[in-house]
Design a protein around this motif. Structure first.
Motif, PDB file in Angstrom:
ATOM      1  N   GLY A 126       6.904   6.664  28.052  1.00  0.00           N
ATOM      2  CA  GLY A 126       7.267   7.959  27.320  1.00  0.00           C
ATOM      3  C   GLY A 126       6.197   8.614  26.365  1.00  0.00           C
ATOM      4  N   ILE A 127       5.205   7.560  26.131  1.00  0.00           N
ATOM      5  CA  ILE A 127       4.093   8.048  25.190  1.00  0.00           C
ATOM      6  C   ILE A 127       3.505   9.405  25.449  1.00  0.00           C
ATOM      7  N   GLY A 128       2.926   9.195  26.828  1.00  0.00           N
ATOM      8  CA  GLY A 128       2.390  10.468  27.228  1.00  0.00           C
ATOM      9  C   GLY A 128       3.128  11.872  27.090  1.00  0.00           C
ATOM     10  N   ARG A 129       4.300  11.656  27.297  1.00  0.00           N
ATOM     11  CA  ARG A 129       5.190  12.906  27.133  1.00  0.00           C
ATOM     12  C   ARG A 129       5.339  13.113  25.923  1.00  0.00           C
ATOM     13  N   ALA A 130       5.535  12.084  24.897  1.00  0.00           N
ATOM     14  CA  ALA A 130       5.663  12.476  23.493  1.00  0.00           C
ATOM     15  C   ALA A 130       4.367  13.133  22.881  1.00  0.00           C
ATOM     16  N   LEU A 131       3.125  12.571  23.374  1.00  0.00           N
ATOM     17  CA  LEU A 131       1.755  13.207  22.744  1.00  0.00           C
ATOM     18  C   LEU A 131       1.913  14.761  23.563  1.00  0.00           C
ATOM     19  N   MET A 132       2.142  14.849  24.570  1.00  0.00           N
ATOM     20  CA  MET A 132       2.061  16.529  25.118  1.00  0.00           C
ATOM     21  C   MET A 132       2.999  17.190  24.413  1.00  0.00           C
ATOM     22  N   ARG A 133       4.181  16.692  24.025  1.00  0.00           N
ATOM     23  CA  ARG A 133       5.285  17.465  23.337  1.00  0.00           C
ATOM     24  C   ARG A 133       4.729  17.786  21.991  1.00  0.00           C
ATOM     25  N   ALA A 134       3.913  16.887  21.280  1.00  0.00           N
ATOM     26  CA  ALA A 134       3.504  17.143  20.194  1.00  0.00           C
ATOM     27  C   ALA A 134       2.403  18.062  19.967  1.00  0.00           C
ATOM     28  N   ALA A 135       1.722  18.183  21.242  1.00  0.00           N
ATOM     29  CA  ALA A 135       0.407  19.176  21.262  1.00  0.00           C
ATOM     30  C   ALA A 135       0.914  20.421  21.514  1.00  0.00           C
ATOM     31  N   GLU A 136       2.136  20.606  22.579  1.00  0.00           N
ATOM     32  CA  GLU A 136       2.658  21.898  22.604  1.00  0.00           C
ATOM     33  C   GLU A 136       3.408  22.258  21.031  1.00  0.00           C
ATOM     34  N   GLN A 137       3.866  21.535  20.309  1.00  0.00           N
ATOM     35  CA  GLN A 137       4.437  21.921  18.877  1.00  0.00           C
ATOM     36  C   GLN A 137       3.306  22.436  17.908  1.00  0.00           C
ATOM     37  N   TRP A 138       2.049  21.568  18.073  1.00  0.00           N
ATOM     38  CA  TRP A 138       0.932  22.002  17.294  1.00  0.00           C
ATOM     39  C   TRP A 138       0.557  23.437  17.641  1.00  0.00           C
ATOM     40  N   ALA A 139       0.645  23.708  19.149  1.00  0.00           N
ATOM     41  CA  ALA A 139       0.334  25.063  19.488  1.00  0.00           C
ATOM     42  C   ALA A 139       1.002  26.206  18.866  1.00  0.00           C
ATOM     43  N   ALA A 140       2.531  25.766  19.246  1.00  0.00           N
ATOM     44  CA  ALA A 140       3.416  26.748  18.702  1.00  0.00           C
ATOM     45  C   ALA A 140       3.270  27.008  16.932  1.00  0.00           C
ATOM     46  N   ARG A 141       3.165  25.848  16.193  1.00  0.00           N
ATOM     47  CA  ARG A 141       2.841  25.919  14.734  1.00  0.00           C
ATOM     48  C   ARG A 141       1.735  27.039  14.520  1.00  0.00           C
ATOM     49  N   HIS A 142       0.740  27.239  15.358  1.00  0.00           N
ATOM     50  CA  HIS A 142      -0.275  28.133  15.325  1.00  0.00           C
ATOM     51  C   HIS A 142      -0.086  29.344  15.870  1.00  0.00           C
ATOM     52  N   ASP A 143       0.932  29.637  16.281  1.00  0.00           N
ATOM     53  CA  ASP A 143       1.731  30.888  17.076  1.00  0.00           C
ATOM     54  C   ASP A 143       0.673  31.032  18.309  1.00  0.00           C
ATOM     55  N   LEU A 144       0.549  29.975  19.023  1.00  0.00           N
ATOM     56  CA  LEU A 144      -0.164  30.209  20.260  1.00  0.00           C
ATOM     57  C   LEU A 144       0.849  29.699  21.384  1.00  0.00           C
ATOM     58  N   HIS A 145       1.081  30.323  22.484  1.00  0.00           N
ATOM     59  CA  HIS A 145       2.083  30.058  23.488  1.00  0.00           C
ATOM     60  C   HIS A 145       1.494  29.658  24.796  1.00  0.00           C
ATOM     61  N   THR A 146       0.357  29.379  25.070  1.00  0.00           N
ATOM     62  CA  THR A 146      -0.451  28.864  26.105  1.00  0.00           C
ATOM     63  C   THR A 146      -1.006  27.765  26.001  1.00  0.00           C
ATOM     64  N   VAL A 147      -0.684  26.607  26.807  1.00  0.00           N
ATOM     65  CA  VAL A 147      -1.629  25.375  26.509  1.00  0.00           C
ATOM     66  C   VAL A 147      -2.004  25.004  27.844  1.00  0.00           C
ATOM     67  N   VAL A 148      -3.541  24.835  27.927  1.00  0.00           N
ATOM     68  CA  VAL A 148      -4.146  24.524  29.153  1.00  0.00           C
ATOM     69  C   VAL A 148      -4.674  23.122  28.969  1.00  0.00           C
ATOM     70  N   LEU A 149      -5.081  22.664  30.038  1.00  0.00           N
ATOM     71  CA  LEU A 149      -5.689  21.514  30.271  1.00  0.00           C
ATOM     72  C   LEU A 149      -6.317  21.294  31.537  1.00  0.00           C
ATOM     73  N   ARG A 150      -7.571  20.266  31.491  1.00  0.00           N
ATOM     74  CA  ARG A 150      -8.213  19.798  32.678  1.00  0.00           C
ATOM     75  C   ARG A 150      -7.974  18.626  32.994  1.00  0.00           C
ATOM     76  N   SER A 151      -7.644  18.457  34.209  1.00  0.00           N
ATOM     77  CA  SER A 151      -7.493  16.841  34.887  1.00  0.00           C
ATOM     78  C   SER A 151      -8.363  16.735  35.903  1.00  0.00           C
ATOM     79  N   ASN A 152      -9.201  15.708  35.710  1.00  0.00           N
ATOM     80  CA  ASN A 152     -10.418  15.372  36.736  1.00  0.00           C
ATOM     81  C   ASN A 152      -9.759  14.833  38.272  1.00  0.00           C
TER      82      ASN A 152
END
Length: 145
Positions: A91-117
């Motif tokens: 569940g650590i990966g999910r928790a980290l991604m949730r934290a990343a999404e919360q960071w985005a929301a705190r910066h008033d940004l609503h789109t999160v993108v990522l690249r996966s090799n």
């Protein structure tokens, strides 16, 4: 219980090991220098997962605020995500991604993108399982100048 907190300069040795697991081995001095730049940045953040009250780092996620382009609005990009091999599927990966999404929301940004090799096919179902959808497949070209 896992705690997510901002990275600290003292975390560089453990991050160096996690980067090696991700396939980016590097020298501690280089990671320390890069980490110092991230810590001084207004547009980047690295968040680490630790056992509550512990000093071990079980994973990290890097995020960066990306400016608007002609073809895209401003967004947050996940610049790196790795969970220690011994802590995966906990569940650590999910928790980290949730934290990343919360960071985005705190910066008033609503789109999160990522690249996966494409070399990491085991990670693709993880991202899809937490709501991310593949938008494109591309090649990365590089030239030293």
């Amino acid at each position: 219980m896992t705690e997510i907190r901002p990275v600290r300069a003292a975390d560089a040795p453990r991050l160096t090991g996690l980067l090696a697991q991700l396939g980016y081995p590097g020298e501690l001095d280089a990671v320390t220098t890069r980490l110092a730049a991230v810590l001084g940045s207004a547009t980047q953040q690295v968040l680490v997962a630790t056992p509550a009250g512990g000093s071990r780092i079980d994973g990290y996620v890097g995020v960066e605020r990306r400016p608007p382009l002609l073809e895209q609005d401003e967004r947050v990009e996940v610049t790196g995500l790795v969970v220690d091999a011994a802590a995966r599927r906990s569940g650590i990966g999910r928790a980290l991604m949730r934290a990343a999404e919360q960071w985005a929301a705190r910066h008033d940004l609503h789109t999160v993108v990522l690249r996966s090799n494409v070399a990491r096919p085991e990670s693709h179902p993880f991202y899809e399982g937490i709501g991310y959808r593949r938008k494109a497949t591309s090649h990365l070209y590089r030239k030293e100048v």
